[in-house]
Design a protein around this motif. Structure first.
Motif, PDB file in Angstrom:
ATOM      1  N   SER A  32       0.160  -6.227  -5.891  1.00 48.98           N
ATOM      2  CA  SER A  32       1.217  -5.324  -5.845  1.00 48.98           C
ATOM      3  C   SER A  32       2.373  -5.709  -6.773  1.00 48.98           C
ATOM      4  CB  SER A  32       1.868  -5.627  -4.125  1.00 48.98           C
ATOM      5  OG  SER A  32       0.908  -4.947  -3.296  1.00 48.98           O
ATOM      6  N   GLN A  36       3.920  -3.305  -9.677  1.00 47.28           N
ATOM      7  CA  GLN A  36       5.186  -2.792  -9.555  1.00 47.28           C
ATOM      8  C   GLN A  36       5.836  -3.277 -10.800  1.00 47.28           C
ATOM      9  OE1 GLN A  36       5.828  -4.190  -5.399  1.00 47.28           O
ATOM     10  NE2 GLN A  36       7.216  -2.399  -5.211  1.00 47.28           N
ATOM     11  N   TYR A  44       6.170   3.931  -4.573  1.00 48.16           N
ATOM     12  CA  TYR A  44       5.431   2.781  -4.066  1.00 48.16           C
ATOM     13  C   TYR A  44       5.398   2.789  -2.602  1.00 48.16           C
ATOM     14  CZ  TYR A  44       4.050  -1.802  -2.274  1.00 48.16           C
ATOM     15  OH  TYR A  44       3.427  -2.937  -1.692  1.00 48.16           O
ATOM     16  N   THR A  46       3.132   1.193   0.984  1.00 49.30           N
ATOM     17  CA  THR A  46       2.176   0.149   1.500  1.00 49.30           C
ATOM     18  C   THR A  46       1.709   0.968   2.865  1.00 49.30           C
ATOM     19  OG1 THR A  46       1.796  -2.072   2.248  1.00 49.30           O
ATOM     20  CG2 THR A  46       3.885  -1.187   2.442  1.00 49.30           C
ATOM     21  N   ILE A  72       2.043   4.213  -6.425  1.00 49.65           N
ATOM     22  CA  ILE A  72       1.347   2.837  -6.190  1.00 49.65           C
ATOM     23  C   ILE A  72       1.156   3.013  -4.648  1.00 49.65           C
ATOM     24  CG2 ILE A  72       1.175   0.502  -6.252  1.00 49.65           C
ATOM     25  CD1 ILE A  72       3.112   0.601  -8.643  1.00 49.65           C
ATOM     26  N   ASP A  74      -0.659   1.094  -1.723  1.00 52.27           N
ATOM     27  CA  ASP A  74      -0.811  -0.391  -1.458  1.00 52.27           C
ATOM     28  C   ASP A  74      -1.790  -0.507  -0.249  1.00 52.27           C
ATOM     29  OD1 ASP A  74      -1.125  -3.150  -1.902  1.00 52.27           O
ATOM     30  OD2 ASP A  74       0.831  -3.605  -1.302  1.00 52.27           O
TER      31      ASP A  74
END
Length: 240
Positions: A32, A36, A44, A46, A72, A74
């Motif tokens: 991560s 990032q 982002y 998660t 992104i 995660d």
């Protein structure tokens, strides 16, 4: 302190020709943090949080609708329904390179999801713990002794923050692993037996794998040892 990762250039190159990229690896290898840092303007999210993972898995389309640019995601293995939805969106625009950047710490589950939905659409990379070359390339720690490297290991946080107690860090790591990842891979009725098994694995690095001998040392069946070894391998803790 940031330590440059050798994998960065490969991921950057893949993002120029693939609509999706996946970086796998054990927890705390820096997946991560690396992504990032590479893509500071990307959204982002998660899936480590149960409520977020449940939302993504139950309604993947609505979940992905909130992200308009590079994203992104995660620990994507916690929402396997996302793979099929990502396939649909990628096929709508195969030239939107680097649109989806994914991470995950349970490689076996990830590969299964990818082979069923994202084959040919995604670049896959494995981020290991810090290598000797990466440590040597970091000016602040280039003079670290061999003994220090062996004691600390390669998890980036131990080198980025030299004040962390190494023994306490690994105790916390194992406990977190038992609570988060292990339960989703196998059923363990006695955590003490499993912790003893992990310790025995550490003493047998570089040796032939003998399930029967390990079973005698732990006090469980050889079949149980084989299952536990598979779980460690699936989550990137050991390599056979």
């Amino acid at each position: 302190m940031w330590i440059d990762r050798l994998l960065q250039k490969q991921v950057e190159t893949a993002c120029l020709s693939r609509p999706a990229v996946l970086v796998t690896g054990a927890r705390q290898t820096g997946k991560s943090s690396l992504l990032q840092r590479m893509f500071p303007d990307a959204d982002y999210i998660t899936l480590d949080r149960l409520v977020v993972a449940a939302e993504a898995n139950e309604n993947p389309g609505r979940f992905l609708d909130r992200f308009k640019g590079q994203t992104i995601i995660d620990e994507i293995q916690y929402a396997p329904s996302l793979f099929r939805e990502l396939k649909i969106r990628i096929d709508e625009n195969r030239t939107n390179y680097g649109r989806w950047v994914l991470t995950g710490s349970q490689r076996m589950q990830l590969i299964k999801g990818i082979s069923e939905s994202l084959a040919g659409r995604i670049g896959i990379f494995q981020l290991e713990t810090l290598s000797a070359k990466e440590l040597r390339n970091a000016p602040e720690i280039a003079d670290a002794s061999v003994a220090d490297c062996l004691w600390k290991g390669g998890y980036p946080e131990l080198w980025a923050n030299r004040g962390i107690d190494t023994e306490a860090y690994y105790e916390d790591y194992i406990q977190t692993y038992l609570e988060r990842d292990l339960k989703s891979l196998i059923q363990v009725s006695n955590l003490r037996d499993f912790q003893r098994f992990v310790q025995i694995c550490a003493t047998r690095i570089g040796q032939l794998l003998n399930y029967t001998d390990m079973a005698k040392d732990v006090g469980v069946s050889a079949g149980t040892i084989k299952s536990w070894v598979g779980a460690l391998e699936a989550s990137g803790i050991i390599y056979l």
